[in-house]
Design a protein around this motif. Structure first.
Motif, short mmCIF file in Angstrom:
data_model
loop_
_atom_site.label_atom_id
_atom_site.label_comp_id
_atom_site.label_asym_id
_atom_site.label_seq_id
_atom_site.Cartn_x
_atom_site.Cartn_y
_atom_site.Cartn_z
N CYS A 154 -4.51 -0.04 -0.03
CA CYS A 154 -5.31 -1.07 0.64
C CYS A 154 -6.75 -0.51 0.80
CB CYS A 154 -4.70 -1.41 1.99
SG CYS A 154 -4.87 -0.09 3.20
N CYS A 197 0.86 -1.18 0.00
CA CYS A 197 0.00 0.00 0.00
C CYS A 197 0.90 1.23 0.00
CB CYS A 197 -0.89 0.00 1.23
SG CYS A 197 -1.84 1.54 1.40
N CYS A 209 -7.06 2.53 3.29
CA CYS A 209 -6.53 3.81 2.80
C CYS A 209 -7.37 4.33 1.64
CB CYS A 209 -5.07 3.67 2.40
SG CYS A 209 -3.99 3.38 3.81
N CYS A 237 0.04 3.11 3.81
CA CYS A 237 0.34 2.49 5.11
C CYS A 237 1.34 1.34 5.00
CB CYS A 237 -0.94 2.01 5.78
SG CYS A 237 -1.63 0.54 5.00
ZN LIG Z 1 -3.08 1.28 3.31
#
Ligand SMILES: [Zn+2]
Length: 268
Positions: free
Chosen positions: A53, A39, A56, A42
């Protein structure tokens, strides 16, 4: 080991150079296939490529109407079509319309930074598709796209121009308008705009861009869309648009991935 540290006969040097190149290429392939994509925000491993992801992704603030017809700044409520923001009336830009896919917040900042400095060229696919959707009406009217250029010294350090990478995806997703990568040149490397006021940013980019001799013929009479990653004060795209219009472009719109939105203003 570099060639300058260990001078070697010409024949051996070229063998070393080729071996080094082969090693780098092999390591690149192994890394690409062995590591799951992460991601961009994160750093959690992702099941699929795509950049973010689900957690997010849900934090991305996409910009959608109602917004200022001219600047694309979102409004708190819909006051009808064609309404302009106070900024657009008080200080009209040299470009026609500006649109952005998302607000420049934490997740957008991570995407932009990883694309720019983190060798995550794959993110351009996701970001460019969002831009093509946000700029649909601009792309429908466009003859060609012009990415905001980097100075060659920055291009050297970064290896690619993120605006040109985004323009390539936007073109593919938006009906294929030509991308005029060399139309606009950056005459000097402007100091970073971070921390500068709106006025200082305008002075900072003054005279920084010029239409190249080849670009002059390519843009004459054309409807152009300038493409960049982030719009902060708008000083850079404003001076680019003015430069293109003076060189004969018919009109210039602006499409960016993210724009800074201070507070959501009410339409007047
Ligand atoms: Zn993420």
């Amino acid at each position: 080991m570099s060639d300058t540290e260990f001078p070697a006969p010409a024949g051996r040097r070229s063998v070393f150079a080729r071996m080094a190149q082969l090693c780098r290429a092999t390591i690149g392939v192994v890394l690409d296939t062995a590591l799951p994509p992460l991601c961009a925000s994160c750093r959690a491993p992702l099941g699929n490529p795509g950049g973010l992801c689900p957690a997010c992704w849900s934090r991305v603030s996409f910009i959608a109407p109602p917004y200022c017809e001219r600047l694309g700044i979102p409004f708190a409520y819909d006051a009808g079509p064609g309404i302009l923001s106070m900024e657009a009336i008080a200080d009209p830009p040299s470009y026609g319309r500006a649109r952005a896919a998302v607000r420049f917040d934490d997740v957008a900042r991570d995407l932009v930074h990883r694309l720019k400095y983190g060798d995550r060229l794959d993110l351009a696919t996701t970001m460019g598709r969002w831009m093509a959707r946000a700029g649909r009406e601009l792309l429908d009217d466009a003859d060609a796209l012009v990415p905001v250029p980097l100075h060659w010294r920055r291009l050297w350090g970064r290896r690619f121009n993120q605006a040109a990478a985004l323009a390539g995806v936007v073109s593919a997703a938006g009906g294929g308008p030509e991308v005029l990568t060399g139309a606009l040149g950056r005459m000097r490397a402007t100091p970073q705009q971070v921390g500068l006021s709106r006025g200082e940013r305008a002075v900072n980019v003054q005279g920084a861009f010029a239409v190249t001799p080849d670009g002059r013929a390519a843009i004459r009479g054309k409807r152009l869309v300038l493409v960049d990653d982030v719009l902060t004060s708008g000083a850079t795209v404003d001076v680019c648009a003015r430069t293109l219009l003076r060189a004969g472009a018919r009109n210039v719109d602006v499409l960016v991935f993210a724009r800074v939105v201070a507070a959501v203003p009410a339409p007047i």
